[in-house]
Structures are given as C-alpha cells and as structure tokens.
Design an enzyme around this catalytic site. Structure first.
Site, mmCIF file in Angstrom:
data_model
loop_
_atom_site.group_PDB
_atom_site.id
_atom_site.type_symbol
_atom_site.label_atom_id
_atom_site.label_comp_id
_atom_site.label_asym_id
_atom_site.label_seq_id
_atom_site.Cartn_x
_atom_site.Cartn_y
_atom_site.Cartn_z
ATOM 1 N N ASP A 11 0.864 -1.185 0.000
ATOM 2 C CA ASP A 11 0.000 0.000 0.000
ATOM 3 C C ASP A 11 0.896 1.229 0.000
ATOM 4 O O ASP A 11 1.815 1.340 0.816
ATOM 5 C CB ASP A 11 -0.884 0.020 1.257
ATOM 6 C CG ASP A 11 -1.994 -1.024 1.169
ATOM 7 O OD1 ASP A 11 -2.202 -1.574 0.080
ATOM 8 O OD2 ASP A 11 -2.639 -1.277 2.201
ATOM 9 N N ASP A 130 -13.832 -6.361 -4.362
ATOM 10 C CA ASP A 130 -13.914 -6.399 -2.899
ATOM 11 C C ASP A 130 -15.281 -6.972 -2.559
ATOM 12 O O ASP A 130 -16.304 -6.354 -2.858
ATOM 13 C CB ASP A 130 -13.780 -4.990 -2.310
ATOM 14 C CG ASP A 130 -12.374 -4.429 -2.476
ATOM 15 O OD1 ASP A 130 -11.454 -5.210 -2.794
ATOM 16 O OD2 ASP A 130 -12.187 -3.213 -2.284
#
Lengths: 256, 194
Positions: A11, A130
């Site tokens: 990330d 997701d």
C-alpha cells in the site's frame, strides 16, 4: 509446468509504503521501489501496488510510481488505485507497469473493461473485486461487490460481476474478501472457489493470510492461481522463500 | 507500450547503451538490434513496413548483426503467422507461427519452466528447468530442428526460444524474469560488446 504465484502487496500513499517492513539490507523501508526490488531478490513472482493517496493527487503519484518501479523491478507488477479510463491505462502502462487493477471505475462503467482489453490486451486488465458476505447463517452463501475501498455497497452479486467482467475481457481477478481481510484467519475459501469455478481466467486470492497453511489451502481447496499477502511478509513473519518451500512441500508447483 | 520501456530499462541495468528508435538509420548504425513487442502480428508488421524497417532489419540480420527478439519479436522472426488471418513475417528464420495447440487456458500467462535443447552462450548461467515469465497465445514452429534453443510444457510442448547464428529470440520475457532473465540480456549485451 505453470507455477502458482506468490504476490506481496504494497500500500502506497504519496509515494511512500504505508506499512512498515522488516527487511535486512534495506536502507529505506518506506521506499516502494527499494522494497519491491528486495521482494524481487527474495523470489516474489509479481508485485501489486495499491495507491491509496487522496484521489485528487493520485493520478500523478501512480504514473511516477510505475515509472520508478520500471527502473529497478524486473518481475511483473500491477498498479491499482483510482484508475478511471483508457487514458489512465495508457499513461501507467507506458510508464512501465505490466497490469492495471480497476475496481470502482469498472463497476461504474463496465465497458471500460472492454475498451482497455481491446486496446491494450486482456493480460493487463486486472479487475479487483472487494466482496462481502451478505447472507445469514443457513442460507446459501452470496457476496456483494463493494467499491470506494470497501466503503460503498453496489448491490451487485460478486460472482455474477466476475462472470460479466470476464466476458468483457478482464484478464485476471484480484479477489479480496472483506470479511477475511485483516483477520489473519485464512482466505475465504468459499468465496474464492465460487469465483474460480465461475470464470476461466486466473484469480488472485486476497485477504486473511496469517500463516503458510492458509496459502496452501486457498490454492489446493479453492483453485486460486495466485495468493496475495501483505502483513505476513511485510512484518517478516515469513520470507517468500519459506512460503515457497511450504507450497512445494504440499506438492504445489512454485518457482524456486 | 510497457514492454518497450521494461526492455529498455532491463538492458540498461545490464550495462547496455540503449536507444529506442523507429529510425531505419539508427538501426543501421547500431551494433545490435532488439525487437520486443506485445500486440498483434499483423499490426506489428504493418508498422515495421510503414517505417521502412522491414528491409533494414532483414539486411542487417543477413549481414550478421546480432538480433534479439522477445515475445512477439520472436514470432516476427519467422516467415508467416496465422494470427487473425495469414500474415507475412520478417522471415529471418524458416518456419511459421500458430495458435498454441493446448487445451489449457490461452493466453498462457505466468512463470513456466524451460528445457534447454542446445548449448548457447546466451544461456551460459541459466540452469535447465529455470522458470521464466510468459504472456502469449501463439507459438513458433521452426522448420529446422537445429534452430530450437528451448522448449516449454503447457499442455503441449512448444518452442520457447530459438537461436541460429546471430539471430536469437525468446517467447518469454527476460526483462520480467528476474535474475535469470537479466543474465540472458547481460550475455547478449556482452556478446555484442566482445
């Protein structure tokens, strides 16, 4: 024989890796390029970068990240985070990324998948899903696709969405279980199996890896083509090599 | 696209002096040619023709200039391809390109092993069975068995690299295959410099 892949995920915010890392021989653990190169040396098969910079500044940071990675990284890498359209794809691919992951843009305008697949080839279009379980106990399991980093439900069935995206030309899925993510209790086997059974393109399982048996389970029991993990590698719990040796011992083909 | 920049950066990493060009004159002046490429065979040949590069590449290759093809750059080396209709290739080596004759998923994407079929300085430090990174749907079928450098198993055994005198080409991506891939590029660059 085609190997199963182990993919660390980084990330990145404003050009810096968000989670800490315990690599030896690394000068700057916050530098995504240096971390990525270390993972390459360790034997990672691919890397995924998710840019979580605030959206109005993100376009530039993503191109810059791809460009810097291309200088030092000699394994395939995927970048995701706010990519909207063909113009974004073009810029980031030209900067040196191999694949682009899209989620929100694809659900907002599914034909962006068709256009990018035709223009740049399916192999560089990764659709990130997701998914969150929406059924109660005793019911047949069903998952809903979420967008905006898991904040917004779409009302779309995650498996049906995967089938549509594959028909439109998605070359690969990055499938994250929102229920399993962060738990370290293992990947969502049922979700992963539902998607791998429904589509004919590779599926990267994501969310929930806490130990090396979890990697084996999702490949063996849910037919995942690749496993994505962040914490177990970043915090040095396991090395990539240990993970590969564990998979190999379980009879799973890996690149050593 | 991405492939071009990746190949450029990987060659620079191993010490080569690289120029990305569409200029036939630059190809003539260079010590070696590298032809990467992702995309369709017919489009690629059209582009090479439009830029006046087909003749230059053929002449320079015939004159012995080292040539390295990668992925589509391997396919283009041969005489013809059946990718979306029949197309004429560069014809640097005899043979053709056909759809990968496998029952497994196509495109073939990911890390797969190569079997080394003959000795080559390019593979000097590459062990038999090493994994390389592939992204392709088509495979080459050389006329001469002696041109086959590597083969790979993917529901069928296909030719994953060829070499004949100054012409070498790989189906996989050395620039995306970590250390073993870089060693091939380094061997190529050092061969040119020697």
């Amino acid at each position: 024989m085609l190997s199963k892949r182990i993919i660390p995920c980084l990330d990145v915010r404003n050009g810096r890796v968000v989670k800490g890392v315990r690599f030896v021989n690394i000068r700057d653990a916050g530098d995504p390029v240096e971390m990525a190169a270390a993972y390459d040396r360790e034997g990672a098969d691919e890397l995924v970068f998710l840019d979580i910079t605030a959206s109005h500044e993100r376009r530039e940071t993503v191109v810059d990240l791809a460009s810097r990675c291309a200088e030092e990284l000699f394994i395939p890498f995927t970048i995701g985070g706010g990519m909207r359209d063909e113009a974004d794809f073009r810029k980031v691919l030209k900067a040196g990324a191999d694949k682009i992951a899209i989620n929100t843009a694809a659900l907002d305008h599914p034909d962006v998948i068709d256009r990018c697949a035709q223009r740049f080839g399916s192999q560089c279009v990764v659709v990130a899903i997701d998914a969150k379980l929406v059924t109660g106990e005793g019911e047949e399991k069903r998952w809903e696709a979420y967008v905006h980093g898991g904040r917004t439900p779409t009302g779309r069935d995650a498996v049906e969405w995967a089938v549509e995206a594959a028909e439109r030309g998605a070359g690969e899925f990055l499938l994250t279980s929102m229920d399993a993510d962060g738990t370290q209790d293992g990947y969502d086997i049922d979700l992963t199996r539902a998607v791998t059974a429904a589509v004919d393109v590779p599926v990267i399982a994501s969310g929930g890896a806490g130990n090396l048996d979890h990697l084996v389970e999702v490949i063996r029991d849910a037919d995942a083509d690749a496993v994505l993990a962040a914490s177990i590698f970043h915090y040095g719990t396991y090395s990539i090599r240990e993970a590969k040796e564990h998979l190999a011992a379980a009879g799973i083909p890996v690149r050593m | 696209m991405g492939n071009l920049r990746s190949v450029e950066k990987a060659l620079e990493k191993v010490g080569a002096d690289v120029e990305v060009t569409r200029d036939p004159g630059a190809v003539r002046r260079a010590d070696a040619m590298v032809l990467p490429g992702v995309g369709a065979f017919g489009d690629a040949m059209d582009n090479l023709r439009k830029r006046g590069l087909v003749e230059v590449i053929r002449e320079e290759a015939a004159a012995g200039k080292p040539f390295l093809g990668i992925c589509l750059g391997l396919d283009l080396v041969f005489e013809e391809s059946e990718e979306h209709g029949l197309h004429e290739g560069l014809g640097l080596l005899p043979g053709r390109v056909e759809l990968l004759p496998t029952k497994l998923k196509v495109p073939h994407i990911g890390w797969n092993q190569v079997r080394i079929e003959k000795e080559s300085p390019l593979l000097a430090d590459v062990e038999d069975g090493t994994f390389f990174y592939f992204v392709h749907s088509y495979a080459v079928v050389p006329d001469r068995e002696a041109d086959i450098l590597c083969t790979t198993e993917y529901g069928c055994r296909f030719v994953s690299a060829v070499e004949h005198e100054n012409i070498a080409a790989f189906q996989f991506h050395p620039e995306k295959s970590s250390a073993p891939g870089l060693s091939i590029l380094r061997n190529f660059a050092e061969g040119v410099a020697a």
